[in-house]
Design an enzyme around this catalytic site. Structure first.
Site, mmCIF file in Angstrom:
data_model
loop_
_atom_site.group_PDB
_atom_site.id
_atom_site.type_symbol
_atom_site.label_atom_id
_atom_site.label_comp_id
_atom_site.label_asym_id
_atom_site.label_seq_id
_atom_site.Cartn_x
_atom_site.Cartn_y
_atom_site.Cartn_z
ATOM 1 N N ASP A 140 -4.496 19.276 -15.326
ATOM 2 C CA ASP A 140 -4.819 17.923 -15.778
ATOM 3 C C ASP A 140 -4.316 17.820 -17.220
ATOM 4 O O ASP A 140 -4.870 18.435 -18.128
ATOM 5 C CB ASP A 140 -6.339 17.693 -15.684
ATOM 6 C CG ASP A 140 -6.755 16.281 -16.085
ATOM 7 O OD1 ASP A 140 -6.012 15.649 -16.858
ATOM 8 O OD2 ASP A 140 -7.825 15.825 -15.645
ATOM 9 N N LYS A 155 -5.730 6.692 -20.083
ATOM 10 C CA LYS A 155 -5.847 7.230 -21.436
ATOM 11 C C LYS A 155 -4.533 7.017 -22.211
ATOM 12 O O LYS A 155 -4.163 5.896 -22.441
ATOM 13 C CB LYS A 155 -6.260 8.699 -21.353
ATOM 14 C CG LYS A 155 -7.411 8.972 -20.349
ATOM 15 C CD LYS A 155 -8.727 8.328 -20.741
ATOM 16 C CE LYS A 155 -9.776 8.324 -19.631
ATOM 17 N NZ LYS A 155 -10.113 9.625 -19.076
ATOM 18 N N ARG A 194 0.843 -1.202 0.000
ATOM 19 C CA ARG A 194 0.000 0.000 0.000
ATOM 20 C C ARG A 194 0.878 1.252 0.000
ATOM 21 O O ARG A 194 0.562 2.259 -0.611
ATOM 22 C CB ARG A 194 -0.957 0.005 1.204
ATOM 23 C CG ARG A 194 -1.660 1.353 1.418
ATOM 24 C CD ARG A 194 -3.022 1.254 2.099
ATOM 25 N NE ARG A 194 -3.040 0.398 3.270
ATOM 26 C CZ ARG A 194 -2.478 0.705 4.450
ATOM 27 N NH1 ARG A 194 -1.865 1.856 4.622
ATOM 28 N NH2 ARG A 194 -2.551 -0.139 5.454
ATOM 29 N N TYR A 218 -13.358 17.603 -17.470
ATOM 30 C CA TYR A 218 -13.866 16.234 -17.504
ATOM 31 C C TYR A 218 -15.058 16.130 -16.531
ATOM 32 O O TYR A 218 -14.975 16.621 -15.398
ATOM 33 C CB TYR A 218 -12.730 15.283 -17.084
ATOM 34 C CG TYR A 218 -13.172 13.861 -16.909
ATOM 35 C CD1 TYR A 218 -13.628 13.117 -17.984
ATOM 36 C CD2 TYR A 218 -13.146 13.257 -15.660
ATOM 37 C CE1 TYR A 218 -14.043 11.812 -17.820
ATOM 38 C CE2 TYR A 218 -13.552 11.938 -15.487
ATOM 39 C CZ TYR A 218 -14.006 11.227 -16.574
ATOM 40 O OH TYR A 218 -14.410 9.930 -16.396
#
Ligand SMILES: *Cc1c(COP(=O)(O)O)cnc(C)c1O
Length: 384
Positions: free
Chosen positions: A176, A201, A50, A102
């Site tokens: 972004d 993406k 983690r 987005y």
């Protein structure tokens, strides 16, 4: 000497050339939850996946090098990355966001961040609207969050100009960079403090893995984000890290081919009478053309366009075959998206209207097929 961007896709900044004693060319998948210690204070540098895992760390080093950041963190999705980013802020903090984003980011800001006491104002940050951004800045303002080009309307923000304002006021500029990928644009080098990616993406590039990244040029922010990722536990799994690593190896050639195809499709769309308007920063009459040319190494592979009627939009989506009607972008396969019912379905109607997202707007994520096959497909679906 610094490597070129295509070499960085394989080796990052070169510190990663030797993977392990075996000489493996492909970085191993460390599919382990935990790591053994030889004794107290004699760890390997890894404790528990983690917190960190060698495969994720290798991926993070490559992405940091591609963006020119000092650190990158890999998350289980782009939204997980943005959610972790919002943990940098406290109730009462004010954040200015671009108005065209987005849809998932708008949903997060409106429904989660606001509930957590973050005050959000959105404004058009593109073009020459920097005064509007500056007017909104107050004592409690902590950051400006933008995409450029925006999803889906392809508005372009001048990162350098906006960074001058955020630096003057001592607040963060967050970009972004999903639509351009680090292959075409590096916001940190233009003055941004933090870069966000949906690794799903272009970085992954094959429509097969969900991932996200935060990249920063600040050691202090990196340290805070490392604390957040280990505490909230949204880091990317080893196998998914490996898939994104493999995807990044071909980022350069994929981006080049897809952009070439995008330019060809834009030329075709320009001559199609049923197309009212094309939103592509590569077009010389696009309002963001000059800024994009200045701050990026390409215009990208995303093309938004408006057709003459809703009926035509629907029949195109019904009739495409080689081009798939699906959400998402950035993969080798060309996809066509209907923002109003897909990526932006949860965005309030007034925001959609203000941003020009109508039922006649379609968005293409251009892939790497033979461009003539894509053109043949468009010829057919526009005239069927
Ligand atoms: C897809 C996308 C996101 C969200 O990323 P996920 O990996 O789907 O969670 C964020 N920003 C932009 C610009 C995107 O296109």
């Amino acid at each position: 000497m610094e490597y070129g961007i295509s070499t960085k896709c394989l080796y990052g900044d070169g510190k990663e050339l030797t993977v392990d004693q075996s000489g493996a060319i492909s970085f191993p998948i460390y599919q382990t939850a935990t790591f053994a210690h030889k004794g107290v204070g004699e760890g390997t540098g890894y404790d528990y996946s983690r917190l960190q895992n060698p495969t994720r760390e290798h991926l993070e080093n490559i992405v940091a090098s591609l963006e020119g950041g000092i650190d990158a963190l890999a998350f289980s999705s782009g939204m997980a990355a943005i959610t972790a980013l919002m943990e940098l802020f406290a109730p009462g903090d004010h954040i200015i966001t671009d108005c065209d984003l987005y849809g998932g980011s708008i949903r997060l800001f409106d429904n989660i961040s606001k509930k957590n006491g973050i005050v959000i104002d959105s404004v058009d940050c593109s073009g020459s609207s920097y005064e509007k951004v500056e007017e909104l800045i107050s004592e409690s303002t902590k950051a400006v969050f933008v995409e450029t080009p925006t999803n889906p309307m392809m508005n372009v923000t001048d990162i350098e100009e906006l960074a001058k304002i955020t630096k003057k006021h001592g607040i963060l500029l967050i970009v972004d960079n999903t639509f351009m990928s680090p292959y075409f644009q590096n916001p940190l080098k233009l003055g941004a403090d933090l870069v966000v990616h949906s690794g799903t993406k272009y970085l992954g590039g094959h429509n097969d893995t969900i991932a996200g990244f935060l990249v920063t040029s600040s050691a202090e922010i990196a340290e805070r984000l490392r604390f957040i990722i280990k505490t909230v536990g949204s880091g990317l799994a080893p196998f998914d890290s490996w898939l994104i690593l493999r995807g990044i190896k071909t980022l350069a050639i994929r981006m080049n081919q897809a952009e070439k195809n995008a330019k060809n499709l834009v030329d075709w769309l320009k001559n199609e009478k049923k197309v009212n308007k094309i939103y592509y920063p590569g077009l010389t009459d696009h309002p963001g053309h000059e800024v994009c040319k200045k701050q990026a190494r390409g215009f990208g592979c995303m093309v938004t366009f408006e057709v003459e009627s809703k009926e035509l939009a629907h029949s195109i989506l019904k009739n495409v075959c080689l081009i798939r009607f699906a959400e998402s972008l950035g993969g080798v396969e060309t996809l066509i998206t209907y923002p109003i019912t897909q990526t932006h379905a949860d965005v309030p109607a007034d925001v959609l209207a203000a941003n020009g997202i109508t039922d006649r707007i379609l968005r293409l994520s251009v892939g790497i097929e033979d461009v003539q096959d894509l053109i043949n497909e468009l010829e057919r679906v526009f005239h069927e």
